[in-house]
Write an enzyme that holds these catalytic residues in place. Structure first.
Site, short mmCIF file in Angstrom:
data_model
loop_
_atom_site.label_atom_id
_atom_site.label_comp_id
_atom_site.label_asym_id
_atom_site.label_seq_id
_atom_site.Cartn_x
_atom_site.Cartn_y
_atom_site.Cartn_z
CG HIS A 121 -59.61 -50.30 -30.29
ND1 HIS A 121 -59.28 -49.13 -32.02
CD2 HIS A 121 -58.51 -51.00 -30.50
CE1 HIS A 121 -57.90 -49.51 -32.55
NE2 HIS A 121 -57.78 -51.14 -31.95
CG ASP A 198 -65.01 -50.88 -32.31
OD1 ASP A 198 -65.02 -51.79 -32.64
OD2 ASP A 198 -63.85 -50.70 -31.38
CD GLN A 201 -61.44 -57.71 -30.87
OE1 GLN A 201 -62.10 -58.70 -30.85
NE2 GLN A 201 -60.71 -57.42 -31.78
CB CYS A 362 -54.86 -49.57 -30.65
SG CYS A 362 -54.60 -49.90 -31.36
#
Length: 408
Positions: A121, A198, A201, A362
């Protein structure tokens, strides 16, 4: 898991959109909120609101207890060693920017390497671009396989003794693949690098244990896991956080202020300048309570079953292309339909009450790697059903007919 009972707890789902019952398939962008989270935020504003930490009156004490109680819930939820290693942020984007701006810019030099992937992302790509430009470090990418995943062998070949930072998404917001974070962390550490994740999700769908993963920083957002918008968290190893400088300055983050110099509070407070996101933290704590009551293992299994079902039935739609691997994916299916632009697909689906995401998500470098300008994405959460996926399939077939594709 009683899906009907769970759905009853989400007020927003019980409405019609364009004359059809709402089918919400956009939770990867932002999940809906259960009544318990809505009530917790409302109750805080109705009964407990005050500024935190310094007030000695009752409301200030109650607000502080609620805010710090939420920090304890977050720490327990991801198995952080202590609440002090949880920094509240506006979300994953802010958390990753904090690591890039405070940690990475202070340790990276010319000749150093930062390793990421093309599936990232923008929130986990642009900050590292900026660090590389500012420090002279080299940005490197682990090569992707034909299905969008990457191999451990390629990761080992890309990460070297010059690598200072490896930063990779746990679950891709386009491909849905679950990346081997624990193995990556081991490779990074063998080469003297740190591992940044990250978790935007992954955290909503699966049990996360930052100690078992052995990661150095882990970022996620509340709004994708039934919490409010504008709140998220960064987990960091204590020794790394303690050696990082704040990037926002003002009230609450200081220890002593002199005319020409100042000192900072201990972590995590040095990174939470100004009035913090108190109501958001309260709501995030309530969201964690909600998810834990269902059970993250049950949520994980439900997400995998829905994703597999969606992949299988969508694969039977003529002219529909699915991106990403069939196996080891969770929470979403990204696709294109014949020559129909994904924005047109999403627009037609909306007329039938079905909400999906369309665009580059994104992830423009990944879109170029996939050789597309955009895709449509259906994403699922704890309140979704196979019946809703069937409605999506039927609506996609009708969309093809509407645009005249596949019609003899």
């Amino acid at each position: 898991m009683n899906i009907n009972a769970i759905r009853e707890q989400f007020p927003i789902l019980h409405q019609e959109i364009n004359g059809h019952p709402l089918v919400y398939l956009d939770s990867a962008a932002s999940s809906q909120k259960p009544r318990s989270v809505i009530d917790a935020v409302s109750r805080y504003y109705e009964l407990d609101h005050a500024n935190v930490h310094r007030g000695v009156h009752s409301l200030g004490s109650r607000a502080t207890d609620a805010y710090e109680g939420a920090r304890e819930k977050v720490a327990k939820f991801i198995n952080a060693p202590s609440p002090e290693q949880i920094v509240f942020t506006r979300g994953t984007t802010t958390a990753l920017n904090l690591v890039a701006s405070s940690y990475a810019r202070s340790v990276c030099r010319e000749g150093d390497e930062i390793v990421i992937t093309q599936m990232e992302h923008h929130s986990n790509l642009i900050p590292w671009q900026q660090v590389a430009k500012a420090t002279g470090a080299t940005l490197k990418y682990i090569p992707l396989q034909a299905d969008g995943t990457f191999s451990i062998a390629d990761a080992e070949a890309t990460i070297t003794s010059n690598t200072k930072i490896v930063s990779v998404t746990y679950v891709s917001n386009v491909l849905g693949c679950v990346n081997p974070i624990k193995e990556l962390a081991a490779i990074a550490h063998r080469n003297g690098a740190i591992m940044v994740v990250d978790g935007a999700q992954s955290t909503p769908h699966m049990r996360v244990d930052v100690q078992d993963l052995d990661v150095d920083f882990y970022a996620f957002s509340g709004h994708k896991m039934c919490g409010p918008t504008g709140i998220g968290a960064l987990y960091g190893r204590r020794n790394l956080l303690e050696n990082m400088e704040p990037i926002e300055f003002g009230g609450e983050m200081i220890d002593f202020v002199e005319l020409y110099d100042s000192t900072w509070k201990e972590v995590p407070y040095r990174f939470e300048g100004g009035t913090p996101i108190i109501a958001g933290a309260v709501g995030l704590g309530a969201a964690i309570d909600f998810l834990e009551e269902i059970g993250m293992e049950a949520i994980d299994e439900h997400a995998k079953q829905l994703t597999k079902y969606a992949y299988d039935v969508l694969s039977n739609v003529d002219g529909l292309t699915i991106y990403g691997p069939k196996q080891d994916r969770v929470g979403l299916v990204t696709f294109n339909l014949d020559e129909v632009h994904p924005h047109d697909v999403a627009t037609v689906l909306d007329t039938k009450g079905i909400a999906v995401r369309a665009g580059h998500h994104c992830c423009q470098p990944l879109m170029r790697w996939l050789n597309v300008s955009a895709t449509a994405r259906a994403s699922f959460y704890v309140y979704n059903t196979t019946d809703e996926i069937d409605q999506l399939v039927e609506a996609l077939i009708q969309t093809k007919e509407f645009f005249g594709y596949g019609i003899e």
